[in-house]
Design an enzyme around this catalytic site. Structure first.
Site, PDB file in Angstrom:
ATOM      1  CD  GLU A   1      -2.498  -9.174  -3.715  1.00 13.33           C
ATOM      2  OE1 GLU A   1      -1.770  -8.669  -4.577  1.00 13.33           O
ATOM      3  OE2 GLU A   1      -2.327  -8.975  -2.483  1.00 13.33           O
TER       4      GLU A   1
ATOM      5  CD  GLU B   1      -2.662  -3.573  -2.250  1.00 12.89           C
ATOM      6  OE1 GLU B   1      -1.693  -3.038  -1.662  1.00 12.89           O
ATOM      7  OE2 GLU B   1      -3.186  -4.625  -1.845  1.00 12.89           O
TER       8      GLU B   1
END
Length: 462
Positions: A268, A119
């Site tokens: 995720e 991220e």
């Protein structure tokens, strides 16, 4: 006209790749931010007992990779953020990383994905933007190093969060942020397309629902509302769950940059099984419902895909294996697990998708917090904490010079009772009340918890 052309490309481009090379087995994220987690040997046994087809690590932990040797699980490992600049600037560093973190375990451990960073586009400081610049060069050098060792079946990618989009609703408006669109996303998508890799996305319907529960139906977010349909006004595509909307917004964003064929993977997803008092909707019932619906969708045969890409297999990793007690931030951060650290399941979940809702033996506990809590909340010292750590935290909070601890100074109205626990409870509550709107949480390195009991009236730790 350009929008129309893009949509035409999206819907008429062949997607033969989608069913040819991918498995629709479900994976699990194996995080390790806990001081009470079982050893890797027990964790791998848990994963195998669940019939997990994939497992994703946040590093390249040698012990875990050795334990995975000989299993049938496809494994994802990660290059940490802080190594990205070094690898981006030096092919020898990329080769060294592959030699140390892949070759000792491969092929006995079925490593199939190397994810570079985690991220990194969600952070916007000057040092973070350097990582943006280095991301694709680092991925490219890892790919080259794999080829040097004649490894052809490991894909290189990077997991991104939904905040890479500046628009996601309706799905057809999906568009990458202006600050990353040309300088990061174009070269990233070129790399993924050239190497036939996946666009890895962390996608959590819980967050948009919890931010706007009035306009987003909970059942729609949980993926269980077949009769609730949203129609995209531009494409006419129909959606019966929030996950598909979020995934398709990524697909449309990629299409607008000329990449309509890049495969998706969910790095995720999940739903929190608990959280802070004010974090409504975080409960076991909703977590089990979301993940059971997710498994049913992603393991369906033939594959369901999304409205924009029907029939697409999407490799999916549920977050996470355990509740991890050392994750900072709000309470939900420590409550995404399928298992408690003692190995007991938080709720039953069949990752094969063969068990229908009615076949689960144990009923789920009733969801009692699907609406905001309206009462008072305090932040107090948790039971059983280390006294030395507590004294250090109290000194830190009171030493910040913002008036947080004025009332517990000698001779002031809250000085008594004189104890570290009482003073720390006051300091934690005072600081949290003052700065929670700026992002402060009632955590304090695990020393504090929320309570609805006024600590000035109930000194329940004495």
């Amino acid at each position: 006209m350009r929008e129309t052309a893009l949509l035409a490309l999206l819907f008429f481009c062949p997607l033969a790749f989608s069913c040819a090379t991918n498995s629709n087995r479900i994976g699990v994220n194996y995080g390790q931010l806990g001081n009470d987690l079982p050893p890797p040997s027990q964790s791998i046994q848990l994963l195998e007992s669940m019939n997990a087809g994939l497992v994703k690590l946040y590093d390249a932990n040698p012990e875990i990779l050795r334990q995975l040797s000989g299993t049938t699980m496809h494994v994802s490992i990660m290059v940490p953020n802080d190594l990205i600049p070094k690898i981006a600037s030096n092919i020898a560093e990329a080769d060294l990383w592959v030699r140390e973190n892949v070759l000792p375990y491969y092929p006995e451990t079925m490593i199939r994905f190397i994810l570079v960073g985690n991220e990194i586009l969600s952070f916007n400081g000057s040092q973070d933007q350097r990582l943006w610049h280095d991301l694709v060069p680092a991925m490219t050098r890892i790919q080259i190093a794999l080829k040097w060792h004649n490894i052809r079946n490991i894909k290189v990618g990077t997991p991104l969060a939904m905040d890479v989009l500046e628009s996601s609703y309706p799905p057809s408006s999906g568009r990458f942020r202006f600050d990353i669109s040309e300088r990061v996303m174009v070269p990233l998508l070129d790399f993924l397309g050239r190497t036939r890799s996946f666009f890895f996305i962390d996608v959590y319907p819980y967050f948009p629902w919890s931010e706007d529960p009035t306009n987003i139906n909970l059942d729609f977010a949980l993926g269980r509302r077949e009769n609730l349909i949203y129609t995209d006004p531009v494409t006419g595509l129909e959606y019966n769950n929030l996950l598909d909307q979020m995934l398709d917004s990524i697909i449309f964003a990629m299409t607008k940059l000329g990449h309509q064929n890049i495969k998706l993977a969910i790095a995720e997803t999940g739903w929190p099984n608990d959280g802070d008092i004010e974090q409504y909707g975080a409960n076991i019932y909703n977590a089990a419902t979301y993940n059971r619906n997710l498994v049913q969708k992603m393991t369906a045969k033939p594959p369901i895909g999304t409205p924009a890409r029907p029939g697409l297999i999407i490799p999916t990793f549920i977050f996470s294996l355990y509740n991890e007690n050392q994750k900072p931030g709000p309470g939900t951060e420590r409550h995404w697990g399928l298992f408690y650290p003692n190995g007991k399941p938080v709720y039953q979940l069949d990752l094969t998708g063969r068990r229908s809702e009615s076949k689960y033996a144990s009923p789920l506990p009733e969801a009692t917090n699907n609406r905001p809590y309206r009462g008072n909340i305090w932040c107090v010292v948790a039971k059983g904490v280390n006294s030395t750590e507590l004294e250090s935290a109290l000194g830190d909070v009171c030493g910040r010079g913002n008036g947080t601890c004025a009332a517990i100074e000698r001779g002031r109205e809250c000085y008594e009772p004189i104890s570290v626990i009482s003073h720390a409870s006051y300091a934690f509550s005072s600081y949290w009340a003052k700065f929670r709107n700026a992002g402060a949480t009632c955590y304090f390195n695990g020393l504090a918890v929320e309570t609805t009991r006024d600590p000035s009236k109930f000194h329940f730790y004495h």
